[in-house]
Enzyme design. Structure first.
Site, mmCIF file in Angstrom:
data_model
loop_
_atom_site.group_PDB
_atom_site.id
_atom_site.type_symbol
_atom_site.label_atom_id
_atom_site.label_comp_id
_atom_site.label_asym_id
_atom_site.label_seq_id
_atom_site.Cartn_x
_atom_site.Cartn_y
_atom_site.Cartn_z
ATOM 1 N N LYS A 107 5.754 -19.933 24.546
ATOM 2 C CA LYS A 107 6.525 -18.685 24.436
ATOM 3 C C LYS A 107 7.020 -18.315 25.838
ATOM 4 C CE LYS A 107 5.058 -17.790 20.142
ATOM 5 N NZ LYS A 107 5.941 -17.817 18.982
ATOM 6 N N LYS B 138 14.134 -26.994 7.257
ATOM 7 C CA LYS B 138 15.309 -27.062 8.136
ATOM 8 C C LYS B 138 16.095 -28.345 7.866
ATOM 9 C CE LYS B 138 13.040 -24.469 11.872
ATOM 10 N NZ LYS B 138 13.770 -23.242 12.186
ATOM 11 N N HIS C 276 3.903 -27.170 12.434
ATOM 12 C CA HIS C 276 5.298 -27.603 12.631
ATOM 13 C C HIS C 276 5.390 -28.903 13.437
ATOM 14 C CE1 HIS C 276 5.958 -23.700 11.100
ATOM 15 N NE2 HIS C 276 6.028 -23.039 12.226
ATOM 16 N N ARG D 7 0.811 -1.216 0.000
ATOM 17 C CA ARG D 7 0.000 0.000 0.000
ATOM 18 C C ARG D 7 0.850 1.276 0.000
ATOM 19 N NH1 ARG D 7 -4.101 -0.462 4.764
ATOM 20 N NH2 ARG D 7 -2.796 -2.295 4.838
ATOM 21 N N ASP E 255 -0.993 -22.053 16.126
ATOM 22 C CA ASP E 255 0.181 -21.414 15.534
ATOM 23 C C ASP E 255 1.264 -22.443 15.201
ATOM 24 O OD1 ASP E 255 1.975 -19.345 14.764
ATOM 25 O OD2 ASP E 255 2.890 -19.352 16.752
ATOM 26 N N LYS F 155 1.177 -20.229 6.446
ATOM 27 C CA LYS F 155 0.162 -20.559 7.424
ATOM 28 C C LYS F 155 -0.308 -19.271 8.129
ATOM 29 C CE LYS F 155 3.171 -21.301 11.255
ATOM 30 N NZ LYS F 155 2.599 -20.309 12.084
#
Ligand code: BG6
Length: 508
Positions: A359, A203, A261, A62, A256, A169
């Site tokens: 986290k 990976k 994963h 934008r 998430d 994702k």
């Protein structure tokens, strides 16, 4: 027709693979992912000489920018985040093919200008009419962007060219929305042109699971319920969610990371040997093992969720999730999730697979620990083996990439005291080459049209089928996740979840 790279003779085992003439359009260039991973990976590929001579990169956003403003953004993100050293000559060559198109996703003119730019680059730089579109944007924007790509003719390839779409994702937030999303994308791009990114598959340490299992004689005979007690798959991060509320609030750790994963890591760990490493054969085995994977109940005892509280983490005062900017003050989004899964087939029946992620944990570490049963009989007196644990093979995905084997050994000087020791393989010691970043491998595979490392829609949908019952269970509870201190290893309920079965989480 696909461009055939003369270097890619199937008998040629060397990895250097050079992409054919092509260009890459990135939507969402000002986002974190583009700046920290995608643009640096493109530079790294250029530095390794794996991009074609006329390779061109087009940013769409934008902002009211000229080509050189976007060029500066790429330059700065490369300087800050690229893996390989900055070289003026490499940069200058890459910079010649950088363009910017300004517009919003609902702006027909902007997409027509994009189509024009793609055509011009083809004429000027010989990109062969081959273009990949990288949607590094929220999934809510997929429908409008794919429609625009169709309307402007950008999605259309002729028989001598290819057009591919790369999607990040999350692929939906449950099975139903994933199906809708897949239908929208497949409406415009045939499945073989859709590349769904799960960067864990890029990976080296993850690809090495297949080498470890299928290139060796040593492990596979033991790789089943007769010898394996359980498997722990951990992805812990020490960072918090500052700045990510827009994406993360309402999504949470399970959607998430576990849905993609960690389930992909489970699939690599548990699948049967594929007929070959051809994409079809590999994906068939992955889909088969995922289809056999189910949550082990009862869910109130076999799952756990948590949310990080504020406090001290390694000498720094950090806010709790509820104090992070942008998160609802009463957010019930989990930042820690643990689930127990079972692969319901002959090889794995009864072996729990414990998956956890969080986290603001003690440290950043991703690993797969395959924990073996105890020896059925120990011909020692019981005091000699007090310090002997279970044998374990630990695949260290990151950091400190490598593999550790834990087994018992006699302590020197004792009559017969046995204690755990470890045997180590470290990438840093065994190889001189540093590993490419996951996104280098995956972007190159997109340009080469190599689909092996990209999950197909079937896998994505099965992964939601596995997770949906857990998410529904948590939603029904209607309670807030348990708070855990920053720098810890998650909520108490997660420890209890394992203790109930007589096991403990590893403290990597
Ligand atoms: C992403 C998640 O897919 O992976 C993030 O959305 C997470 O929440 C990231 O931080 C971790 O990636 P890596 O490669 O650093 O382990």
């Amino acid at each position: 027709m696909t461009w055939r790279n003369p270097l890619r003779d199937p008998r040629d085992k060397r990895l250097p693979r050079i992409a054919g003439p092509s260009s890459l359009v990135i939507f969402g260039v000002t986002g974190d992912l583009a700046r920290k991973k995608l643009m640096p990976a493109i530079y790294d590929l250029a530095h390794r000489g794996l991009l074609p001579a006329g390779f061109s990169l087009i940013g769409f956003a934008r902002r009211d920018w000229e080509h050189q403003d976007f060029g500066e953004l790429v330059h700065d993100s490369v300087k800050e985040h690229a893996r390989t050293p900055f070289k003026e000559s490499v940069w200058n060559r890459l910079a010649e093919g950088i363009r910017f198109v300004q517009g919003t996703f609902d702006d027909d003119d902007a997409f027509d200008r994009l189509a024009q730019t793609v055509r011009e680059l083809d004429a000027e730089r010989g990109t062969g009419g081959n273009t990949a579109f990288y949607l590094s944007i929220p999934p809510g924007a997929f429908p409008v962007v794919t429609k625009q790509l169709a309307r402007s003719g950008l999605a259309e390839a002729d028989e001598n060219t290819w057009r591919r779409v790369v999607i990040e994702k999350p692929f939906g937030h449950d099975l139903a929305s994933a199906k809708e999303l897949n239908a929208i994308v497949n409406d415009v791009f045939p499945e073989e042109s859709v590349f769904r990114i799960d960067h864990y598959l890029g990976k080296e340490t993850v690809q090495n699971i297949l080498a470890l299992r299928f290139a060796n004689q040593l492990f596979e005979p033991l790789w089943n319920a007769n010898y394996i007690d359980h498997v722990q798959i951990t992805m812990a991060e020490d960072i918090g969610l500052g700045g990510r509320a827009g994406y993360y609030d309402g999504i949470g750790a399970a959607r998430d990371v576990i849905q993609n994963h960690l389930l992909q890591l489970l699939a690599f760990t548990a699948m049967d040997e594929p007929l070959s490493f051809e994409p079809k054969a590999l994906r068939a085995e992955k889909a088969k093992v995922l289809a056999a994977t189910k949550p082990m109940g009862p869910l109130e005892e076999t799952t756990a969720r948590g949310q990080y509280a504020g406090g001290w983490q390694g000498g720094t005062k950090v806010p709790g999730l509820l104090q992070e900017a942008g998160f609802a003050k009463d957010s019930t989004t989990e930042t820690y999730a643990a689930v127990t899964l079972e692969v319901q087939n002959r090889r794995w029946a009864g072996v729990p697979f414990y998956l956890r992620t969080g986290k603001r944990m003690g440290r950043r570490v991703t690993e797969i620990a395959v924990v073996f049963k105890r020896a059925p009989h120990l011909p020692f007196d019981s005091t000699s083996t007090e310090e002997l644990g279970q044998n374990a093979l630990v695949i260290r995905v990151q950091p400190d990439e490598g593999i550790t084997l834990r087994f018992g050994s006699k302590v020197p000087g004792t009559t017969m005291e046995v204690r755990d020791v470890t045997m180590d393989f470290g990438y840093g010691h065994a190889f001189t080459e540093s590993s490419p970043e996951a996104y280098e491998r995956l972007i190159l595979d997109v340009l080469l049209g190599e689909p092996s490392l990209f999950p197909v829609n079937e896998e994505v949908e099965i992964s939601w089928e596995i997770l949906d019952p857990v998410l529904e269970h948590w939603a029904k509870l209607g309670t807030a996740p348990e708070q855990y201190p920053p720098g810890s290893w998650g909520p108490k309920s997660a420890d209890e979840m394992l203790e109930r079965t007589g096991r403990n989480w590893r403290r990597p």
